[in-house]
Design a protein around this motif. Structure first.
Motif, mmCIF file in Angstrom:
data_model
loop_
_atom_site.group_PDB
_atom_site.id
_atom_site.type_symbol
_atom_site.label_atom_id
_atom_site.label_comp_id
_atom_site.label_asym_id
_atom_site.label_seq_id
_atom_site.Cartn_x
_atom_site.Cartn_y
_atom_site.Cartn_z
ATOM 1 N N ARG A 102 -4.113 4.580 0.064
ATOM 2 C CA ARG A 102 -2.745 4.437 -0.401
ATOM 3 C C ARG A 102 -1.886 5.550 0.191
ATOM 4 O O ARG A 102 -2.377 6.628 0.514
ATOM 5 C CB ARG A 102 -2.650 4.466 -1.927
ATOM 6 N N GLU B 118 3.893 3.543 -1.500
ATOM 7 C CA GLU B 118 4.790 3.771 -2.644
ATOM 8 C C GLU B 118 5.991 4.587 -2.169
ATOM 9 O O GLU B 118 5.830 5.673 -1.609
ATOM 10 C CB GLU B 118 4.039 4.535 -3.735
ATOM 11 N N SER C 103 0.795 -1.231 0.000
ATOM 12 C CA SER C 103 0.000 0.000 0.000
ATOM 13 C C SER C 103 0.827 1.280 0.000
ATOM 14 O O SER C 103 0.300 2.360 -0.270
ATOM 15 C CB SER C 103 -0.938 0.015 1.217
ATOM 16 N N LYS D 269 -5.595 9.013 -2.580
ATOM 17 C CA LYS D 269 -6.736 8.190 -2.968
ATOM 18 C C LYS D 269 -6.302 7.048 -3.884
ATOM 19 O O LYS D 269 -5.386 7.194 -4.695
ATOM 20 C CB LYS D 269 -7.785 9.040 -3.676
ATOM 21 N N ASP D 270 -6.985 5.924 -3.766
ATOM 22 C CA ASP D 270 -6.729 4.809 -4.672
ATOM 23 C C ASP D 270 -7.652 4.917 -5.886
ATOM 24 O O ASP D 270 -8.319 5.952 -6.075
ATOM 25 C CB ASP D 270 -6.907 3.464 -3.957
ATOM 26 N N ASN D 271 -7.706 3.875 -6.712
ATOM 27 C CA ASN D 271 -8.505 3.923 -7.934
ATOM 28 C C ASN D 271 -10.002 4.045 -7.673
ATOM 29 O O ASN D 271 -10.774 4.425 -8.558
ATOM 30 C CB ASN D 271 -8.244 2.663 -8.779
ATOM 31 N N GLN D 272 -10.424 3.723 -6.479
ATOM 32 C CA GLN D 272 -11.837 3.808 -6.118
ATOM 33 C C GLN D 272 -12.177 5.094 -5.374
ATOM 34 O O GLN D 272 -13.292 5.254 -4.871
ATOM 35 C CB GLN D 272 -12.221 2.598 -5.261
ATOM 36 N N GLY D 273 -11.223 6.019 -5.298
ATOM 37 C CA GLY D 273 -11.473 7.284 -4.640
ATOM 38 C C GLY D 273 -11.400 7.232 -3.127
ATOM 39 O O GLY D 273 -11.815 8.178 -2.448
ATOM 40 N N LYS D 274 -10.860 6.158 -2.572
ATOM 41 C CA LYS D 274 -10.735 6.002 -1.129
ATOM 42 C C LYS D 274 -9.294 6.298 -0.702
ATOM 43 O O LYS D 274 -8.344 5.959 -1.410
ATOM 44 C CB LYS D 274 -11.106 4.577 -0.703
#
Length: 306
Positions: free
Chosen positions: A90, A64, A62, A82-87
């Protein structure tokens, strides 16, 4: 009730009481790296090992980790993204290449661990850590875990890691205020930045400055252009840049010639008369010929060999 930094810090500290097999292997590899005599360190490899040893193997994948060429105000940053789902699930951890590349390897390692602690809190408490006890994320939970890691591995994780001399060396865009604040410490009306962004309304202190000082800022210094930036200039911009260089060179050498002429005049014996030369001369920057100062531009426009 949301989980706190202190609670997850204690969970990480508890895992140090009795190592499992993965922690033992990680500790062995870390010791090998720290004792190999190499002045450089693979931050990705070391981060993975610290993840296992100190952070309950919760950071990867999680988090980078990367070097940043643009980060010049502090040695490292860690931010929740945010991740790809907008949460917000990350974490991005960056280390400053400009500030750390010439410092001892220990500074890179301590900075990496500092930011890894932030990453651990982001992963386990999410946005609760972004505020923290003191608004900076360096509350009691951070201090608790940093102290435990320092004691365990003889590290030197501190709350702040801004290397002031290095930071200042990159702040080469400088503006000077012409108002009353130019006489007041500690800044004396100077604004120094690593990027070409003039002081203005976007600065949090701007309104207060306008009310208490009201002066205007003028840029007084900037870094030399890179080769790529020079190539990108238009012909007109290049010509103007060359004219400024020649004018600056002429002024500098005119002062030098005038001073040397005055010294020669004073060195004449009392019995000789000194003739004052009203026309100053300078050396051509291309062919090194001696030319009257008021003829230098005309001379530069004519073809001649160096």
């Amino acid at each position: 009730m949301p989980i706190t930094d202190e609670e997850v810090a204690l969970a990480a500290i508890t895992s140090l009481a009795a190592f499992d097999d993965n922690q033992k292997r990680a500790k062995m590899h870390i010791d090998e790296i720290l004792n190999d005599g190499n002045p450089f360190v693979d931050i990705h490899k070391l981060f993975a090992l610290y993840n296992t040893l100190y952070f309950r193997s919760l950071l990867l994948p999680s988090v980078e980790v990367s070097w940043s060429k643009r980060l010049t105000l502090c040695a490292g940053i860690c931010e929740l993204v945010k991740d790809n789902q907008g949460k917000y699930r990350r974490v991005r951890l960056k280390l400053s290449e400009p500030l750390l590349k010439y410092r001892p390897r220990e500074d890179t390692i301590n900075t990496l661990l500092h930011e890894a602690i932030h990453a651990y809190f982001f992963i386990t408490t999410t946005v609760a850590h972004s505020r923290g006890d003191d608004g900076t994320g360096h509350g009691s939970g951070f201090l608790l875990l940093a102290d435990a890691i320092n004691s365990h591995g003889s590290y030197l994780i501190t709350v702040y890691h801004t290397f002031h001399d290095e930071v200042d060396s990159y702040r080469t865009h400088i503006w000077q205020c012409n108002g009353p604040c130019r006489t007041r410490p500690p800044y004396f009306g100077l604004v120094k930045r690593s990027m070409n962004r003039a002081p203005g309304k976007s600065d949090s202190w701007w309104q207060k400055h306008q009310e208490e000082c009201g002066g205007a800022y003028t840029k007084i210094a900037a870094p030399e252009l890179t080769k790529e930036q020079i190539k990108a200039l238009s012909a007109k911009e290049r010509a103007g840049r060359q004219k400024n260089k020649i004018d600056g060179w002429v002024k500098k050498n005119l002062v030098k010639v005038t001073v040397e002429s005055a010294k020669r005049t004073r060195s004449l014996s009392p019995g000789r008369s000194a003739v004052a030369h009203k026309i100053a001369v300078v050396a051509c920057p291309i062919c090194d010929a001696t030319v009257a100062e008021d003829k230098i531009n005309e001379h530069l426009d004519t073809p001649h060999s160096p």
